[in-house]
Design an enzyme around this catalytic site. Structure first.
Site, PDB file in Angstrom:
ATOM      1  N   ASP A 257       0.850  -1.192   0.000  1.00  0.00           N
ATOM      2  CA  ASP A 257       0.000   0.000   0.000  1.00  0.00           C
ATOM      3  C   ASP A 257       0.882   1.237   0.000  1.00  0.00           C
ATOM      4  O   ASP A 257       1.328   1.713   1.048  1.00  0.00           O
ATOM      5  CB  ASP A 257      -0.917  -0.001   1.224  1.00  0.00           C
ATOM      6  CG  ASP A 257      -1.940   1.139   1.173  1.00  0.00           C
ATOM      7  OD1 ASP A 257      -1.757   2.069   0.363  1.00  0.00           O
ATOM      8  OD2 ASP A 257      -2.905   1.105   1.952  1.00  0.00           O
ATOM      9  N   GLY A 280      -4.625   1.841   8.182  1.00  0.00           N
ATOM     10  CA  GLY A 280      -5.636   1.176   9.002  1.00  0.00           C
ATOM     11  C   GLY A 280      -5.429  -0.327   9.028  1.00  0.00           C
ATOM     12  O   GLY A 280      -5.639  -0.980  10.055  1.00  0.00           O
TER      13      GLY A 280
END
Length: 362
Positions: A257, A280
């Site tokens: 990511d 997250g």
């Protein structure tokens, strides 16, 4: 250094990028006639965002599609190749240490019990979602600075191999109108080379500023979170904590990511944050690791499924506290929530983990 202005290659009619589009636009991509000369990484980032904003404005002027056109879209299959190094890098990214009793089983490829953590399966699922921002999906037009991860569900149906290739397809199951933004519900299925389903993910993504299209507000397809006893008199049955490092997000992003919001202060500021925030899904992985330690003797085979909502951001360097409750009436479900020790704010809420069985209920 210097670079070209570039060119938006998305076809205005098909909303896709083809080989022909790349060929026809290649001279503009490589032309240095109007080259820019950024003097810093920060300036480079801001210039890139300005180009993206300009292309978005042009698209809006031409009239954008209804986001509901995206419902039912199914991607082409995309492959996720990985080795034991990726398995170890992910474990390090969510805080596993060689100082822990079971650390080596996740960090050393020659350990006799070398294993893949349950939440590793989010990586292949998310590895092909860039299609959401490239113009390939009908009705969708947004960029990374407006994206927030809302909720995540994963179900593990078969143990992950410690290296290999998984093949994914994602389907946009629903698009919801929340007024201030748009919610995408995506179901992702990962299969091995034998076409056996290894895991399923459901990703809930919030896109700020894209609401108001008269879409539904709820979905029957969304896998729900479950309220924990956190706001009752019942104290946690177990509680563990982990202090993230200042470079936790910089390390975790190497697992795939690469959203600059997690490392670039300028990009984080555009998203409304005082500094880069932790992924997250990094907090998600930390929480599941805590449940593994508390109830499963760190055996990843015992985790069947996990669901949680991302409530507030965590900043690298803060301490994540995971409170856990064994659900009454169902001894194989652990409810959990995470909070930031330094602020007391809840960062993961509504979390639950379905276990195949428990080895440590006390």
């Amino acid at each position: 250094w210097h670079r070209s202005v570039g060119k938006v290659l998305t076809n205005a009619e098909t909303k896709r990028v083809s080989i022909e589009d790349v060929r026809e636009g290649w001279s503009d991509v490589t032309s240095m006639e109007s080259a820019s000369y950024p003097e810093s990484t920060q300036q480079s980032t801001m210039d890139t965002l300005a180009i993206i904003e300009k292309s978005m404005t042009a698209a809006e002027a031409a009239g954008s599609d209804n986001p509901l056109d995206a419902v039912g879209y199914t991607s082409e299959p995309y492959a996720f190749n990985y080795t034991f190094k990726d398995v170890i890098l992910y474990a390090l990214g969510i805080g596993v240490s060689t100082t822990e009793p079971h650390g080596l089983k996740f960090l050393y490829e020659n350990d006799e019990n070398f294993s893949v953590l349950p939440t590793f399966g989010v990586l292949p699922a998310l590895s092909g979602l860039e299609a959401l921002i490239t113009g390939n999906v009908p009705g969708l037009d947004f960029d990374l600075s407006s994206v927030l991860h809302g909720e995540q569900y994963i179900e593990i149906l078969k143990p992950y191999p410690t290296d290999g290739c998984l093949y994914q397809t994602f389907t946009i199951t629903d698009v919801l109108d929340k007024g201030s933004g748009m919610v995408l519900i995506l179901d992702v299925e990962s299969c091995d080379k034998h076409e056996d389903v290894v895991c399923r993910n459901q990703c809930t993504i919030f896109v700020r500023g894209k609401g108001g299209f008269n879409g539904p507000r709820t979905s029957e397809h969304a896998i729900p979170v479950r309220a924990s006893p956190a706001n009752t008199d019942r104290k946690p049955d177990k509680s563990l904590q982990y202090t993230t490092s200042a470079d936790q997000a910089a390390l975790y992003r190497l697992s795939g990511d690469l959203n600059p919001m997690h490392v670039d202060p300028n990009f984080a500021a555009i998203g409304g944050f005082s500094r880069p925030i932790l992924h997250g899904l990094c907090t998600y992985g930390i929480a599941v690791r805590h449940v593994l330690e508390a109830y499963c003797d760190s055996d990843p085979r015992l985790v069947r499924s996990v669901k949680a909502r991302f409530s507030k951001p965590v900043y690298p360097g803060e301490t994540v506290v995971t409170d856990m409750w064994l659900e009454e009436g169902d001894g194989n479900v652990v409810l959990f929530r995470c909070k930031v020790l330094e602020t007391g704010e809840e960062c993961l809420s509504g979390g639950w983990i379905k276990l195949n069985k428990l080895t440590n209920k006390l």
